[in-house]
Write an enzyme that holds these catalytic residues in place. Structure first.
Site, PDB file in Angstrom:
ATOM      1  N   LYS B 214       5.054  -0.061  -8.253  1.00 34.81           N
ATOM      2  CA  LYS B 214       5.013  -0.316  -6.843  1.00 34.81           C
ATOM      3  C   LYS B 214       6.600   0.372  -6.034  1.00 34.81           C
ATOM      4  O   LYS B 214       6.885  -0.860  -6.474  1.00 34.81           O
ATOM      5  CB  LYS B 214       3.714  -1.307  -6.402  1.00 34.81           C
ATOM      6  CG  LYS B 214       2.620  -1.138  -6.513  1.00 34.81           C
ATOM      7  CD  LYS B 214       1.988   0.316  -6.076  1.00 34.81           C
ATOM      8  CE  LYS B 214       0.183   0.093  -6.773  1.00 34.81           C
ATOM      9  NZ  LYS B 214      -0.064   1.304  -5.779  1.00 34.81           N
ATOM     10  N   ASP B 243       5.322   4.411  -7.160  1.00 29.69           N
ATOM     11  CA  ASP B 243       4.458   4.443  -6.160  1.00 29.69           C
ATOM     12  C   ASP B 243       4.560   3.851  -5.120  1.00 29.69           C
ATOM     13  O   ASP B 243       4.871   2.705  -4.719  1.00 29.69           O
ATOM     14  CB  ASP B 243       2.786   3.887  -6.814  1.00 29.69           C
ATOM     15  CG  ASP B 243       1.015   4.432  -5.775  1.00 29.69           C
ATOM     16  OD1 ASP B 243       2.123   5.200  -4.722  1.00 29.69           O
ATOM     17  OD2 ASP B 243       0.948   3.884  -6.822  1.00 29.69           O
ATOM     18  N   GLU B 269       4.941   9.031  -6.458  1.00 33.91           N
ATOM     19  CA  GLU B 269       3.491   9.064  -6.230  1.00 33.91           C
ATOM     20  C   GLU B 269       3.403   9.087  -4.737  1.00 33.91           C
ATOM     21  O   GLU B 269       4.172   7.395  -4.319  1.00 33.91           O
ATOM     22  CB  GLU B 269       2.430   8.272  -6.410  1.00 33.91           C
ATOM     23  CG  GLU B 269       0.924   8.298  -6.957  1.00 33.91           C
ATOM     24  CD  GLU B 269       0.211   7.464  -7.131  1.00 33.91           C
ATOM     25  OE1 GLU B 269       0.753   6.573  -8.315  1.00 33.91           O
ATOM     26  OE2 GLU B 269      -1.197   7.143  -6.580  1.00 33.91           O
ATOM     27  N   GLU B 296      -4.936  10.043  -3.489  1.00 30.60           N
ATOM     28  CA  GLU B 296      -5.944   9.094  -3.491  1.00 30.60           C
ATOM     29  C   GLU B 296      -6.281   9.332  -1.947  1.00 30.60           C
ATOM     30  O   GLU B 296      -7.449   8.908  -1.710  1.00 30.60           O
ATOM     31  CB  GLU B 296      -5.657   8.008  -3.578  1.00 30.60           C
ATOM     32  CG  GLU B 296      -4.663   7.616  -3.046  1.00 30.60           C
ATOM     33  CD  GLU B 296      -3.498   6.195  -3.909  1.00 30.60           C
ATOM     34  OE1 GLU B 296      -3.163   6.225  -4.634  1.00 30.60           O
ATOM     35  OE2 GLU B 296      -4.053   5.217  -3.118  1.00 30.60           O
ATOM     36  N   ASP B 319      -9.626  11.775  -6.102  1.00 31.60           N
ATOM     37  CA  ASP B 319     -10.482  10.655  -6.372  1.00 31.60           C
ATOM     38  C   ASP B 319     -12.015  10.909  -6.288  1.00 31.60           C
ATOM     39  O   ASP B 319     -12.080  11.006  -4.667  1.00 31.60           O
ATOM     40  CB  ASP B 319      -9.969   8.937  -5.860  1.00 31.60           C
ATOM     41  CG  ASP B 319     -11.315   7.811  -6.318  1.00 31.60           C
ATOM     42  OD1 ASP B 319     -11.903   8.006  -7.166  1.00 31.60           O
ATOM     43  OD2 ASP B 319      -9.894   6.789  -5.681  1.00 31.60           O
ATOM     44  N   HIS B 346      -6.508   9.043  -9.546  1.00 30.35           N
ATOM     45  CA  HIS B 346      -6.516   8.001  -8.433  1.00 30.35           C
ATOM     46  C   HIS B 346      -8.157   7.115  -8.635  1.00 30.35           C
ATOM     47  O   HIS B 346      -9.503   7.768  -8.946  1.00 30.35           O
ATOM     48  CB  HIS B 346      -6.504   7.605  -7.450  1.00 30.35           C
ATOM     49  CG  HIS B 346      -6.757   6.662  -6.558  1.00 30.35           C
ATOM     50  ND1 HIS B 346      -7.572   6.170  -6.244  1.00 30.35           N
ATOM     51  CD2 HIS B 346      -5.583   5.576  -6.795  1.00 30.35           C
ATOM     52  CE1 HIS B 346      -7.178   4.567  -5.451  1.00 30.35           C
ATOM     53  NE2 HIS B 346      -5.987   4.286  -5.874  1.00 30.35           N
TER      54      HIS B 346
END
Lengths: 409, 409
Positions: B214, B243, B269, B296, B319, B346
């Site tokens: 992250k 991400d 991401e 997502e 997702d 996701h």
């Protein structure tokens, strides 16, 4: 003026046969998720618009998001409202439900509009006056410009307002003349041919010079017949728009556009899915004779930015009851100004709030005073219903944003 | 097998310090709006994912939209599910709250997933098996392809499946081998450097060959330091993704991409706002060395279509708990196949449902067997938790979609 408590009301207004009907929504119940910011002296009223079922979901989201406003002073809130709005929009648990769209964003619209209404009442002026009296810096401090770095920086936003200041005075004459309206209610989807014909004549008698017809029938022949009827009954001098309310696929929208090339349609509204930036781009390119209008279901400034970057819009129909209220309406209007696209709002508020905003757009941002949609169906429910005379919105003089509902008084 | 009653459950799972945290969501409460379609013999379970507050709004919307399913047979429902889904998505009063996004669309995801789970249980097979056993025509009858005329017609959808049939057998070996996973949990946003380092080593020991970190810190130096740590601890042989969870503006995302050009990142991401198709297009063009991944928060097939048309995506992270469930997941996977973009979902479901869907994507649609996100934090709450061994998802054998929660048993 401190906000002492917040009341949230689920206000629904069922009405008569065919009224408000379109190709997608056959029996709408015009409804508001109402935010009331109350203190001893005055109350700020904010509206978000829905079509009935689910209005309670928006109300619940308003309750959740608005809690942190209790106990705060409205002047202090509005001093840096852009930052507050950004933090509400990014509530870390609610954000997943959007982000910046759907139920949670409608809730933010209602809350934002209540804050602006209370601020104008606190200052004892109509909203349009408050907006015109703010300095460019004060105005821009009420806006959330995040995710717009590639299209509208803070400095650019300030410059858009500043660059129009020298020519403001001439545009202020609109305050006396009034802002033109257009009549959406001649051709609701459920009206028969006779009623459509009668409504066209009545609308002209009332002074309107622009009319809108609902299209998107299962049989395109019905649409074409109704287009013909409007031109017959209203003549060729009026501006004539059609609205498909997202009913068509792209090929179907293209077909309609090609088959109506001779009718001088002023715009084709919501021809297809409101998320489909590229379908609108194709339509804008292929149907040069008809302009493409959309916006009532475009959820936020980021999607509008994409629409404008793609050249997909001939008219921007942002609605302050769909995007995050007055603040995001202004952001989108600034973007539209930058990209040279006129703003003709959709009026989930029946024009009550937007009559203020189009005056601001014209005078402060230099947008053309095109026209504002007019739908009279909820007039009796507003404490200060907008006054439209000879097809023209008279400038509202009451303090606030004209959104107070009689049933909540 | 008739649906006798529908139960809707608001299931929330708070957990420990830093787990699940990212740049935008610091203290998430993983939550499911659960639809249970019950009859005497079996129950179909469908999930939509949220981060806690507001999960109740999705539950309410499920209650509203699902009512018409009571008393209907699951085989009859699924025989023409595409048309039913389209009619639910276009519920004329609820539609205004989207359309096809936010709370009402999450509700449709939960309902749709429950229908698929019940159908697979009715037939006594795992969902992946059911999907593989449907004829191309039966499969496409479960899909809503409206608004896709310019990108994926019914005939094209059938042809995508049919054209892969001759080579299916060789791809079925994945059922024995298992589908690769990647580890998202090494570097949650709130973890300190030491924990990040330890997690990287532990992840490699567990057999993972792909990791995610992250990013999106206020100070980019923190992100860069953490990128460095992962490469040091995990080496250069692993696939390494980052991400940002929408934290950046476009210029900031570009800056990060340029400053990490030497780290061979497999993807970046959610670099910026999930509605911003053109910002992602710019990033995809400018950061050739890093691919752009998103999905997502992309709400529906229409927005995915635009992303793919624009060449904005290197990886499609649809997702099935965000779009309208299994059906719209398949539609988006077909679009991605047509545009040559791999699908790496996701997993709002923690991989429970998606382990079935990626097997289908690989075997029936011919997508690469890339890898599936793995997040173990809710394992103890599922009746049949996915089995990931040596970094590989073992093929589920229980009937249904593996989404039953123990607390609802």
């Amino acid at each position: 003026m401190t906000i002492q408590r917040i009341q949230v009301t689920d206000a629904r207004f069922p009405f008569g046969e065919g009224m408000g009907s379109d190709a997608i929504h056959r029996t709408p119940v015009y409804s508001y998720a109402v935010t009331t910011l109350a203190n001893g002296d005055a109350a700020g009223t904010g509206l978000a618009f829905t079509l009935g079922d689910g209005n309670d979901l928006v109300c619940r989201a308003v309750e959740h998001l608005s809690r942190q406003l209790v106990g705060r002073d409205i002047e202090e809130i509005m001093h840096d409202f852009g930052a507050l709005q950004r933090s509400l929009a990014n509530d870390e648990k609610y954000r997943w439900l959007g982000p910046h769209k759907g139920v949670v964003h409608l809730a933010l619209a209602s809350i934002t509009n209540a804050c602006w209404d209370l601020w104008a009442k606190r200052r004892g002026v109509p909203l349009w006056r408050l907006l015109l009296d703010l300095s460019p810096e004060e105005l821009v401090a009420t806006l959330d410009l995040s995710y717009l770095d590639d299209a509208l920086t803070r400095d650019e936003a300030i410059e858009i307002v500043r660059s129009q200041q020298h020519s403001r005075t001439e545009r202020e004459s609109v305050l006396d003349r009034g802002y033109p309206g257009y009549d959406t209610s001649v051709g609701w989807f459920g009206y028969d041919d006779e009623k459509l014909r009668d409504n066209c004549r009545r609308s002209l008698d009332c002074g309107f010079r622009a009319l809108k017809l609902k299209v998107g029938s299962a049989e395109m022949d019905r649409d074409l017949r109704r287009v013909e009827i409007v031109r017959e009954a209203a003549g060729w001098d009026v501006r004539f728009m059609v609205d498909a309310n997202q009913q068509w696929s792209l090929p179907r929208a293209l077909e309609f556009g090609r088959r109506t090339g001779d009718y001088n349609l002023y715009w084709i509204e919501e021809p297809t899915h409101p998320d489909d930036v590229f379908a609108h781009q194709t339509l804008a390119r292929e149907l040069g004779a008809h302009k493409i209008a959309a916006g009532e279901h475009v959820p936020n400034r980021v999607v509008f930015k994409n629409y404008l970057q793609a050249g997909s819009l001939g008219f921007c129909q942002v609605d302050a009851l769909r995007v995050a209220g007055v603040s995001e309406f202004i952001v989108v209007s600034m973007l539209a100004k930058k990209y040279g696209v006129p703003v003709a709002p959709h009026v989930g508020d029946m024009g009550q709030l937007h009559q203020h905003l189009v005056l601001f757009n014209h005078i402060a941002l230099g947008h053309d005073a095109l026209f504002l949609e007019y739908i009279p169906h909820l007039q009796q429910h507003f404490r200060h219903p907008c006054r439209v005379e000879q097809g023209v919105y008279r400038t509202p003089q009451e303090s606030g944003a004209s959104c107070d509902l009689i049933s909540l008084s």
